[in-house]
Design an enzyme around this catalytic site. Structure first.
Site, mmCIF file in Angstrom:
data_model
loop_
_atom_site.group_PDB
_atom_site.id
_atom_site.type_symbol
_atom_site.label_atom_id
_atom_site.label_comp_id
_atom_site.label_asym_id
_atom_site.label_seq_id
_atom_site.Cartn_x
_atom_site.Cartn_y
_atom_site.Cartn_z
ATOM 1 N N ASP A 45 0.829 -1.198 0.000
ATOM 2 C CA ASP A 45 0.000 0.000 0.000
ATOM 3 C C ASP A 45 0.866 1.252 0.000
ATOM 4 O O ASP A 45 0.637 2.192 -0.780
ATOM 5 C CB ASP A 45 -0.919 -0.024 1.216
ATOM 6 C CG ASP A 45 -1.717 1.254 1.366
ATOM 7 O OD1 ASP A 45 -2.559 1.536 0.496
ATOM 8 O OD2 ASP A 45 -1.488 1.983 2.345
ATOM 9 N N GLU A 117 -2.108 -5.238 -3.566
ATOM 10 C CA GLU A 117 -1.127 -4.512 -2.758
ATOM 11 C C GLU A 117 -0.109 -5.466 -2.145
ATOM 12 O O GLU A 117 1.080 -5.131 -2.045
ATOM 13 C CB GLU A 117 -1.833 -3.712 -1.678
ATOM 14 C CG GLU A 117 -2.620 -2.531 -2.223
ATOM 15 C CD GLU A 117 -3.353 -1.755 -1.154
ATOM 16 O OE1 GLU A 117 -3.592 -0.553 -1.369
ATOM 17 O OE2 GLU A 117 -3.696 -2.348 -0.103
#
Length: 228
Positions: A45, A117
């Protein structure tokens, strides 16, 4: 398993040196509370945000901070990540617990976005920042090419309406199909229907408005890929 992973790596455009990282990046919490992709997701992320931020900064030298922020938010939000994950065919490689598997977790936007992610985090650890950046930018190239400060200023429902009106298509209809939970922690499922192309797009949000915006964004992205 390695044969499956080889096919996935071909889709990703990245060859892992440490296959255990890729395996971990595909493992959902429902399989193991302690050995799953959540830590890699945390890393990915942050890395994704940095990659997209730099790309937008370089691509739009005249854009103001607020415009850059809105464009980045559009590119890294969950619905966009889920679309990228679907394009890569990520869902079929996820390792899910029995309950998640039965409920279709491999199709759920939130799980697909998280897994994408986690893959980014795994690539960062496996191959380093430059190679990770190269691969991620290849995944996002069509969206980076299409985005602009002007388009990011308007919400998805407005942009979808303008796109349809410009082509003399019928306007979309929105319908709440399910409400789960109790206020203030409800979630809303909304479907956006496009009669001209006979397509339905379903999204979930913490409010009806947010769910409608997400569904509109899905519809617009599909239309732009099909017609533009």
């Amino acid at each position: 398993m390695n044969g499956d992973l080889n096919r996935l790596m071909a889709r990703l455009g990245y060859q892992f040196q440490d296959l255990s990282l890729l395996e971990l990046a595909l493992t959902h919490r429902s399989v193991s509370r302690h050995r799953n992709y959540e830590r890699l997701e945390f890393l990915g992320d942050a890395q994704l945000g940095q990659i997209i931020s730099v790309a937008l900064f370089e691509q739009f030298p005249e854009a103001a901070e607020g415009q850059l922020t809105r464009m980045r938010a559009s590119l890294v939000r969950g619905q966009t990540l889920a679309l990228v994950a679907r394009e890569l065919g990520l869902g079929e490689y996820l390792v899910l617990g029995g309950g998640e598997l039965k409920s279709g977790g491999f199709r759920r936007d939130s799980i697909l976005a998280d897994a994408l992610e986690s893959i980014i985090g795994a690539m960062l650890l496996d191959g380093g920042e430059p190679r990770c950046r190269e691969v991620v930018l290849a995944w996002f190239a069509p969206r980076l090419d299409a985005i602009s400060p002007q388009s990011a200023q308007k919400d998805a429902k407005t942009r979808l309406q303008e796109w349809l009106q410009a082509r003399k298509f019928e306007l979309p209809t929105y319908e709440v199909t399910q409400v789960e939970g109790l206020a203030p922690k409800q979630t809303f499922d909304v479907q956006c229907s496009l009669d001209n192309v006979q397509q339905i797009f379903i999204a979930q949000g913490a409010s009806r408005r947010k769910a409608e915006q997400e569904a509109a964004s899905l519809a617009l992205e599909w239309l732009e890929q099909q017609y533009d």
